[in-house]
Design a protein around this motif. Structure first.
Motif, short mmCIF file in Angstrom:
data_model
loop_
_atom_site.label_atom_id
_atom_site.label_comp_id
_atom_site.label_asym_id
_atom_site.label_seq_id
_atom_site.Cartn_x
_atom_site.Cartn_y
_atom_site.Cartn_z
N THR A 1 10.22 -86.54 104.65
CA THR A 1 11.34 -86.94 103.80
C THR A 1 12.62 -86.93 104.61
OG1 THR A 1 12.31 -86.76 101.60
CG2 THR A 1 12.10 -84.73 102.86
N GLY A 2 13.58 -87.68 104.12
CA GLY A 2 14.90 -87.79 104.72
C GLY A 2 15.72 -88.72 103.86
N TYR A 3 16.47 -89.61 104.51
CA TYR A 3 17.21 -90.59 103.72
C TYR A 3 17.36 -91.88 104.51
CZ TYR A 3 21.15 -88.46 106.31
OH TYR A 3 21.98 -87.96 107.29
N THR A 4 17.58 -92.95 103.76
CA THR A 4 17.61 -94.30 104.33
C THR A 4 18.85 -95.06 103.89
OG1 THR A 4 16.49 -96.45 104.39
CG2 THR A 4 16.13 -95.11 102.41
N TRP A 5 19.41 -95.78 104.83
CA TRP A 5 20.49 -96.74 104.54
C TRP A 5 19.93 -98.16 104.37
CZ3 TRP A 5 25.92 -95.59 104.76
CH2 TRP A 5 26.24 -94.28 105.13
N SER A 6 18.70 -98.38 104.82
CA SER A 6 18.15 -99.75 104.86
C SER A 6 17.51 -100.18 103.55
CB SER A 6 17.09 -99.85 105.97
OG SER A 6 17.65 -99.56 107.23
N PHE A 7 16.96 -99.22 102.80
CA PHE A 7 16.17 -99.55 101.62
C PHE A 7 16.70 -98.78 100.42
CE2 PHE A 7 13.25 -99.14 105.34
CZ PHE A 7 13.14 -100.50 105.63
N GLY A 8 16.30 -99.22 99.21
CA GLY A 8 16.63 -98.48 98.00
C GLY A 8 17.73 -99.11 97.19
N ASN A 9 18.31 -98.30 96.30
CA ASN A 9 19.24 -98.81 95.28
C ASN A 9 20.71 -98.62 95.62
OD1 ASN A 9 17.12 -99.50 93.46
ND2 ASN A 9 16.91 -97.33 92.95
N GLY A 10 21.03 -97.62 96.42
CA GLY A 10 22.43 -97.24 96.59
C GLY A 10 22.85 -97.20 98.04
N VAL A 11 23.89 -96.41 98.30
CA VAL A 11 24.42 -96.29 99.65
C VAL A 11 23.35 -95.69 100.57
CG1 VAL A 11 26.27 -95.32 101.06
CG2 VAL A 11 26.73 -95.98 98.68
N THR A 12 22.85 -94.51 100.20
CA THR A 12 21.66 -93.94 100.84
C THR A 12 20.71 -93.46 99.75
OG1 THR A 12 22.60 -91.70 101.01
CG2 THR A 12 22.94 -93.19 102.89
N ASP A 13 19.43 -93.57 100.01
CA ASP A 13 18.41 -93.10 99.08
C ASP A 13 17.50 -92.09 99.77
OD1 ASP A 13 19.40 -94.86 97.18
OD2 ASP A 13 17.42 -95.52 96.54
N VAL A 14 16.90 -91.22 98.97
CA VAL A 14 15.85 -90.35 99.49
C VAL A 14 14.72 -91.24 100.00
CG1 VAL A 14 14.13 -88.60 98.92
CG2 VAL A 14 16.44 -88.43 97.96
N TYR A 15 14.19 -90.90 101.17
CA TYR A 15 13.17 -91.70 101.85
C TYR A 15 11.92 -90.83 101.98
CZ TYR A 15 11.89 -95.31 105.40
OH TYR A 15 11.33 -96.34 106.11
N LEU A 16 10.78 -91.33 101.52
CA LEU A 16 9.51 -90.61 101.61
C LEU A 16 8.51 -91.49 102.34
CD1 LEU A 16 8.10 -87.97 100.69
CD2 LEU A 16 7.23 -89.26 98.74
N ILE A 17 7.88 -90.93 103.36
CA ILE A 17 6.94 -91.67 104.20
C ILE A 17 5.65 -90.88 104.28
CG2 ILE A 17 6.51 -92.72 106.45
CD1 ILE A 17 9.65 -92.36 106.88
N LYS A 18 4.53 -91.51 103.96
CA LYS A 18 3.21 -90.90 104.12
C LYS A 18 2.50 -91.60 105.27
CE LYS A 18 -0.51 -88.44 103.17
NZ LYS A 18 -1.17 -88.71 104.46
N THR A 19 1.97 -90.81 106.22
CA THR A 19 1.26 -91.38 107.35
C THR A 19 -0.17 -90.84 107.41
OG1 THR A 19 1.64 -89.72 109.09
CG2 THR A 19 3.47 -91.21 108.58
N ASP A 20 -0.98 -91.50 108.22
CA ASP A 20 -2.29 -90.95 108.53
C ASP A 20 -2.17 -89.96 109.68
OD1 ASP A 20 -2.08 -92.44 110.90
OD2 ASP A 20 -3.45 -94.01 110.22
N GLU A 21 -3.30 -89.50 110.21
CA GLU A 21 -3.26 -88.47 111.25
C GLU A 21 -2.70 -88.97 112.57
OE1 GLU A 21 -7.42 -90.32 111.24
OE2 GLU A 21 -5.90 -89.72 109.78
N ASN A 22 -2.62 -90.30 112.72
CA ASN A 22 -2.05 -90.90 113.93
C ASN A 22 -0.58 -91.26 113.78
OD1 ASN A 22 -4.58 -90.90 115.39
ND2 ASN A 22 -5.21 -92.58 114.03
#
Length: 199
Positions: free
Chosen positions: A37-58
């Motif tokens: 988790t962190g935050y993003t300026w590129s995606f979402g609804n507002g100025v910055t949004d909470v950013y959630l990323i799920k990855t595999d083991e690689n």
């Protein structure tokens, strides 16, 4: 960055769009992958949004989610919960009582929001760390300008499993006090770390 047991890099990955992204917290998940988790300026609804990323083991992205309104939101801490979902804390400017409020987001295993809660007063309040507790609730730490003794005080919030506030505590001097990490201890209490200084 994934390293071996000597700290040598095995692989690195980047995630984001054309603007700025920040990763604040990562945990290995039950399937051997990772949740970030962190935050993003590129995606979402507002100025910055909470950013959630799920990855595999690689470290390859399986899915991403954003959470937020028209203001600024940040994600500071994440943990996988006992039901296979995730709990995130950070701060929100779009929702709550005023300024920034502590934001708690509970998701399912696919990152879809099940519920969100805000905590705080009319000034700025931030969530830095969250952990699921032995009773199935959550303990959150951060810092508050709305309550306490100084300009900024350490802020502790205990909730039940639905995010309903059970109690709060403030710690601090007449200086500014910040808290960044909390963990439940074996005696059922909590250990918190942060900083205290005169701004």
């Amino acid at each position: 960055i994934k390293t071996d047991n000597n700290g040598d890099s095995l692989w690195t990955k980047t995630f984001g769009g054309t603007s700025n992204e920040t990763g604040s917290s990562v945990q290995q998940t039950n399937d051997g992958g990772y949740i970030i988790t962190g935050y993003t300026w590129s995606f979402g609804n507002g100025v910055t949004d909470v950013y959630l990323i799920k990855t595999d083991e690689n470290g390859d992205s399986l899915w991403t989610k954003t959470y937020g309104g028209t203001g600024r939101e940040t994600g500071s801490s994440i943990q996988q919960t006992n039901d296979g979902g995730y709990i995130i804390t950070g701060s929100t400017q779009s929702f709550g009582n005023g300024g920034y409020d502590v934001w708690l987001i509970k998701t399912d295993g696919n990152g879809d929001s099940l519920w969100t809660k805000t905590y705080g007063g009319i000034d700025d309040d931030h969530g830095s760390s969250v952990q699921q507790t032995n009773d199935g609730g959550y303990i959150i730490t951060g810092y508050t300008s709305s309550f306490g003794n100084g300009d900024i005080d350490i802020y502790i919030i205990k909730t039940d499993g639905n995010g309903i506030e059970q109690w709060t505590e403030n710690f601090g001097s007449t200086h500014s006090s910040f808290s960044y990490s909390v963990q439940q201890t074996t005696d059922g209490g909590y250990i918190i770390t942060g900083s205290d200084y005169n701004l």
